[in-house]
Design a protein around this motif. Structure first.
Motif, short mmCIF file in Angstrom:
data_model
loop_
_atom_site.label_atom_id
_atom_site.label_comp_id
_atom_site.label_asym_id
_atom_site.label_seq_id
_atom_site.Cartn_x
_atom_site.Cartn_y
_atom_site.Cartn_z
N LEU A 173 7.23 20.22 2.64
CA LEU A 173 7.90 20.67 3.69
C LEU A 173 9.02 19.72 4.24
CD1 LEU A 173 5.22 22.47 5.93
CD2 LEU A 173 6.65 23.42 4.23
N ASN A 174 9.08 18.47 3.85
CA ASN A 174 9.99 17.48 4.35
C ASN A 174 9.85 17.09 5.63
OD1 ASN A 174 11.96 15.64 3.59
ND2 ASN A 174 13.52 16.99 4.31
N THR A 175 8.63 16.83 6.02
CA THR A 175 8.21 16.38 7.54
C THR A 175 8.69 15.13 7.67
OG1 THR A 175 5.99 16.37 6.93
CG2 THR A 175 6.68 18.65 7.86
N ARG A 176 8.37 14.27 6.84
CA ARG A 176 8.61 12.72 6.80
C ARG A 176 7.68 12.08 7.87
NH1 ARG A 176 11.56 10.10 3.36
NH2 ARG A 176 12.00 8.47 5.06
N PRO A 177 6.28 12.42 7.76
CA PRO A 177 5.38 11.60 8.84
C PRO A 177 5.43 10.15 8.74
CG PRO A 177 4.34 12.53 6.94
CD PRO A 177 5.56 12.97 6.83
N ARG A 178 5.23 9.71 9.74
CA ARG A 178 5.15 8.16 9.74
C ARG A 178 3.62 7.54 9.15
NH1 ARG A 178 7.40 5.14 14.85
NH2 ARG A 178 5.84 3.91 14.38
N THR A 179 2.57 8.58 9.30
CA THR A 179 1.39 7.84 8.74
C THR A 179 1.15 8.51 7.46
OG1 THR A 179 0.46 8.15 10.99
CG2 THR A 179 -1.11 8.40 8.97
N THR A 180 0.77 7.89 6.44
CA THR A 180 0.80 8.17 4.87
C THR A 180 -0.97 7.74 4.77
OG1 THR A 180 1.48 6.14 4.12
CG2 THR A 180 3.02 8.06 4.60
N TYR A 181 -1.35 8.25 3.72
CA TYR A 181 -2.53 8.05 3.23
C TYR A 181 -2.80 7.83 1.88
CZ TYR A 181 -3.41 11.36 7.22
OH TYR A 181 -3.11 11.74 8.33
N LEU B 61 0.81 -1.26 0.10
CA LEU B 61 -0.04 0.01 -0.01
C LEU B 61 1.00 1.21 0.04
CD1 LEU B 61 -2.57 -0.98 2.56
CD2 LEU B 61 -3.11 -0.69 0.12
N LYS B 62 2.13 1.21 0.82
CA LYS B 62 2.87 2.45 0.88
C LYS B 62 3.59 2.63 -0.59
CE LYS B 62 5.87 4.81 4.05
NZ LYS B 62 5.13 5.93 4.26
N ALA B 63 3.85 1.50 -1.37
CA ALA B 63 4.48 1.69 -2.63
C ALA B 63 3.51 2.32 -3.71
CB ALA B 63 5.00 0.22 -2.93
N SER B 64 2.26 2.14 -3.47
CA SER B 64 1.09 2.52 -4.46
C SER B 64 1.40 3.88 -4.75
CB SER B 64 -0.10 2.26 -3.71
OG SER B 64 -0.99 2.98 -4.72
N ILE B 65 1.01 4.07 -6.06
CA ILE B 65 1.17 5.41 -6.52
C ILE B 65 0.12 6.58 -6.10
CG2 ILE B 65 0.05 4.34 -8.75
CD1 ILE B 65 0.28 6.57 -10.48
N ARG B 66 -0.92 6.05 -5.48
CA ARG B 66 -2.11 6.68 -4.69
C ARG B 66 -1.64 7.04 -3.31
NH1 ARG B 66 -7.42 3.69 -4.99
NH2 ARG B 66 -8.11 5.60 -4.28
N ASN B 67 -0.53 6.46 -2.89
CA ASN B 67 -0.13 6.87 -1.66
C ASN B 67 0.43 8.22 -1.37
OD1 ASN B 67 0.65 6.08 1.47
ND2 ASN B 67 2.89 6.38 0.62
N TYR B 68 0.27 9.10 -0.21
CA TYR B 68 0.82 10.20 -0.12
C TYR B 68 1.04 10.73 1.44
CZ TYR B 68 -3.85 12.13 0.88
OH TYR B 68 -4.89 12.49 1.45
N GLU B 69 1.90 11.60 1.34
CA GLU B 69 2.22 12.11 2.92
C GLU B 69 1.68 13.67 2.92
OE1 GLU B 69 6.41 11.97 3.02
OE2 GLU B 69 6.62 9.97 3.32
N MET B 70 1.17 13.95 3.99
CA MET B 70 0.76 15.29 4.40
C MET B 70 1.94 15.99 4.50
SD MET B 70 -2.49 15.58 4.13
CE MET B 70 -3.03 16.91 4.82
N LEU B 71 1.97 17.41 3.95
CA LEU B 71 2.92 18.48 3.96
C LEU B 71 4.43 17.86 3.59
CD1 LEU B 71 1.93 19.67 7.51
CD2 LEU B 71 1.14 20.76 4.95
N GLN B 72 4.44 17.04 2.42
CA GLN B 72 5.52 16.29 1.83
C GLN B 72 6.47 17.36 1.63
OE1 GLN B 72 4.62 13.46 -1.13
NE2 GLN B 72 6.62 12.60 -0.85
#
Length: 79
Positions: free
Chosen positions: A71-79, A58-69
């Motif tokens: 800003l290089n925040t690198r959150p653990r939770t992705t959508y 799921l994380k490798a999916s093209i539909r996966n994204y990070e909030m505020l990416q």
């Protein structure tokens, strides 16, 4: 949360009883309470270091994204 801690420990104890490595639980051995309660399966947990796990796919999916990416925040939770 407390529910997840109990579920993780139960899975580790079951693995130990079967003579398996309790630190290397297979994908899907533990389903957190929030993921089990979510009818849309929108919450996923797992080992992203295992390329065959559901959450890594799921994380490798093209539909996966990070909030505020941007800003290089690198959150653990992705959508």
């Amino acid at each position: 949360c407390t529910y997840c801690t109990q579920r993780i420990e139960e899975a580790k104890i079951d693995a130990k009883r079967r003579g398996e490595d309790r630190k290397a639980l297979p994908d899907g051995a533990v389903v957190p309470a929030c993921a089990q309660a979510c009818p849309t399966h929108s919450i996923s947990f797992g080992n992203i270091n295992d390329p065959n796990s559901r959450v890594a796919k799921l994380k490798a999916s093209i539909r996966n994204y990070e909030m505020l990416q941007e800003l290089n925040t690198r959150p653990r939770t992705t959508y």
